[in-house]
Motif scaffolding. Structure first.
Motif, mmCIF file in Angstrom:
data_model
loop_
_atom_site.group_PDB
_atom_site.id
_atom_site.type_symbol
_atom_site.label_atom_id
_atom_site.label_comp_id
_atom_site.label_asym_id
_atom_site.label_seq_id
_atom_site.Cartn_x
_atom_site.Cartn_y
_atom_site.Cartn_z
ATOM 1 N N LEU A 231 -8.773 47.599 13.457
ATOM 2 C CA LEU A 231 -9.079 46.616 12.422
ATOM 3 C C LEU A 231 -8.153 46.794 11.222
ATOM 4 O O LEU A 231 -7.737 45.824 10.588
ATOM 5 N N GLY A 232 -7.792 48.040 10.936
ATOM 6 C CA GLY A 232 -6.910 48.305 9.811
ATOM 7 C C GLY A 232 -5.496 47.803 10.007
ATOM 8 O O GLY A 232 -4.720 47.718 9.045
ATOM 9 N N ASP A 233 -5.138 47.463 11.255
ATOM 10 C CA ASP A 233 -3.798 46.939 11.537
ATOM 11 C C ASP A 233 -3.699 45.434 11.332
ATOM 12 O O ASP A 233 -2.601 44.869 11.377
ATOM 13 N N LEU A 234 -4.843 44.781 11.122
ATOM 14 C CA LEU A 234 -4.820 43.331 10.894
ATOM 15 C C LEU A 234 -4.253 43.016 9.523
ATOM 16 O O LEU A 234 -4.607 43.649 8.525
ATOM 17 N N GLU A 235 -3.396 42.023 9.474
ATOM 18 C CA GLU A 235 -2.809 41.562 8.218
ATOM 19 C C GLU A 235 -3.175 40.100 7.978
ATOM 20 O O GLU A 235 -3.469 39.367 8.911
ATOM 21 N N HIS A 236 -3.139 39.706 6.719
ATOM 22 C CA HIS A 236 -3.402 38.306 6.342
ATOM 23 C C HIS A 236 -4.745 37.819 6.883
ATOM 24 O O HIS A 236 -4.853 36.704 7.397
ATOM 25 N N VAL A 237 -5.772 38.620 6.761
ATOM 26 C CA VAL A 237 -7.103 38.212 7.206
ATOM 27 C C VAL A 237 -7.658 37.182 6.240
ATOM 28 O O VAL A 237 -7.682 37.396 5.017
ATOM 29 N N ARG A 238 -8.082 36.048 6.761
ATOM 30 C CA ARG A 238 -8.605 34.980 5.894
ATOM 31 C C ARG A 238 -9.594 34.108 6.657
ATOM 32 O O ARG A 238 -9.530 33.988 7.878
ATOM 33 N N GLY A 239 -10.496 33.524 5.904
ATOM 34 C CA GLY A 239 -11.497 32.645 6.495
ATOM 35 C C GLY A 239 -11.250 31.203 6.105
ATOM 36 O O GLY A 239 -10.540 30.917 5.137
ATOM 37 N N TYR A 240 -11.842 30.296 6.846
ATOM 38 C CA TYR A 240 -11.688 28.870 6.540
ATOM 39 C C TYR A 240 -12.810 28.070 7.183
ATOM 40 O O TYR A 240 -13.558 28.581 8.032
ATOM 41 N N ARG A 241 -12.926 26.821 6.767
ATOM 42 C CA ARG A 241 -13.981 25.926 7.240
ATOM 43 C C ARG A 241 -13.418 24.942 8.251
ATOM 44 O O ARG A 241 -12.256 24.541 8.175
ATOM 45 N N LEU A 242 -14.260 24.539 9.200
ATOM 46 C CA LEU A 242 -13.868 23.603 10.251
ATOM 47 C C LEU A 242 -14.819 22.407 10.220
ATOM 48 O O LEU A 242 -15.993 22.539 10.580
ATOM 49 N N PRO A 243 -14.343 21.237 9.796
ATOM 50 C CA PRO A 243 -15.215 20.075 9.672
ATOM 51 C C PRO A 243 -15.267 19.241 10.956
ATOM 52 O O PRO A 243 -14.234 18.892 11.529
ATOM 53 N N CYS A 244 -16.450 18.916 11.413
ATOM 54 C CA CYS A 244 -16.621 18.007 12.554
ATOM 55 C C CYS A 244 -17.354 16.767 12.060
ATOM 56 O O CYS A 244 -18.495 16.862 11.598
ATOM 57 N N ARG A 245 -16.738 15.618 12.161
ATOM 58 C CA ARG A 245 -17.299 14.404 11.579
ATOM 59 C C ARG A 245 -18.585 13.980 12.279
ATOM 60 O O ARG A 245 -18.799 14.230 13.466
ATOM 61 N N ALA A 246 -19.430 13.321 11.524
ATOM 62 C CA ALA A 246 -20.623 12.697 12.079
ATOM 63 C C ALA A 246 -20.230 11.376 12.734
ATOM 64 O O ALA A 246 -19.262 10.735 12.315
#
Length: 386
Positions: A231-246
């Motif tokens: 896990l310590g070797d991971l770089e640029h760890v980031r989260g984001y949202r995924l929109p699915c339209r109604a």
């Protein structure tokens, strides 16, 4: 106040490709983005062959690997390998988006990066204290952009979340992933884990329902542990949202429309939006050209046409997503069935448009999957109705 034929807000895949198509047709296009290029964006970076076929030029200059094998796993145990030829190009959004924006500019679009759009009023856009007007507005600034809200389009969305990072090839057995992507199903509620190969690194990520947000790091740790990645070797760890339209969300009104992530055009099963981005760009450019040519007085037809085109695929994706979550072993066995996978491959490569093209031995297991989806609540029923 400078005037254009069309203003495109956002220079991601959907926005830049829309601007390119319009500019090559002779339209005066303003392409705005609040970031300075090149800029990065969290994304798995896979462009399926069906998506590639919607791009009006080759992306070989920014492709880092070509995937020919899909490795599908259930619960980190059962493994199935499928593949008979190229399935997807692997790239990085930092390179891809810059390349697409430059193609639009070379075609004649007025590309202005570092321009933060503050307001959109009718067909007038204000950015960095400047005002611009046009005959048509294209909102392409993603799930967190201002376009959808300002234009009162998009409507309610089902939102997923994802967390990803990169690990350098020198820190793993890179040959393990060369020419293949790995999908870990049945490990994250409402989603999956993935390992995607790039040029000098591998992209590792997890995604699922929005409620999984607080547990995504734990899911990512589990995925890394399974693939012997520190896990310590991971770089640029980031989260984001995924929109699915109604199903009932509006994608166009008057002289404005939405494309790509801004419209919530994400595949609910895979979380991928590349194909939908390029498809919506083509449809949007065609509708705007009709408007500029006096054939139509507004862009409302775009939303109806795009919804109809994607309806069966969205219903099938929601159905399989529900089946995999509620009946994982049965759904996995049916989906990995060779005749069914043959249909999946043809969908991924763009050889067929939707599952209605299935023939022969694939029909029975596909019907069984549809029944499982209905038993799991049939979340895509409204799209099927469209």
């Amino acid at each position: 106040m400078k005037r254009y034929d069309a203003i495109v807000v956002g220079s991601g895949p959907a926005g830049s490709t829309t601007a390119y198509r319009l500019a090559t047709a002779g339209a005066r296009v303003l392409l705005l983005d609040r970031a300075r290029f090149p800029r990065d964006k969290p994304c798995g970076g896979g462009v399926t062959l069906r998506a590639v076929k919607e791009i009006p030029f080759a992306i070989d200059p920014v492709a880092e690997q070509v995937v020919t094998t899909a490795e599908l796993r259930l619960g980190f145990t059962k493994t199935v390998e499928r593949g008979r030829g190229p399935l997807a190009y692997m790239t990085q959004r930092r390179r891809l988006d810059h390349f697409l924006a430059e193609k639009a500019a070379a075609a004649g679009a007025d590309l202005r990066d570092g321009m933060k759009v503050v307001t959109i009023e009718g067909t007038t856009v204000t950015a960095n204290g400047e005002r611009f007007s046009a005959d048509a507005i294209v909102g392409a600034d993603g799930v967190n952009g201002v376009s959808a809200r300002a234009l009162a389009l998009g409507g309610n969305k089902t939102v997923g979340v994802a967390l990803e990072g990169n690990v350098a090839n020198r820190k793993i057995d890179a040959s393990r992933y060369r020419g293949r992507f790995v999908l870990e199903l049945g490990t994250v509620p409402g989603g999956y884990g993935w390992v995607f190969p790039k040029g000098d690194h591998v992209n590792v990520g997890v995604g699922g329902w929005e409620t999984e947000g607080p547990r995504l790091r734990t899911h990512l740790e589990e995925l890394c542990r399974e693939h012997r990645i520190r896990l310590g070797d991971l770089e640029h760890v980031r989260g984001y949202r995924l929109p699915c339209r109604a199903p009932d969300s509006r994608l166009s009104r008057g002289r404005a429309l939405l494309v790509g992530d801004a419209a919530g055009l994400i595949d609910p099963l895979t979380g991928d939006g590349m194909f939908e981005a390029y498809l919506s760009a083509r449809f949007a450019a065609e509708e705007v050209r009709s408007l500029l040519g006096g054939k139509v007085g507004e862009l409302d037809g775009y939303g109806t046409r795009l919804t109809r085109h994607l309806a069966v695929h969205l219903w099938a994706s929601w159905s399989l997503k529900a089946a995999l979550e509620r009946f994982p072993r049965t759904a996995f066995a049916l989906a990995a069935n060779p005749p069914v996978w043959s249909v999946v491959e043809k969908l991924v490569t763009g050889e067929v448009r939707d599952v209605r093209a299935a023939r022969g031995l694939a029909r029975a297991p596909l019907k069984a999957l549809a029944l499982l989806g209905r038993a799991a609540g049939d979340p895509g029923a409204a799209f099927r109705g469209a």
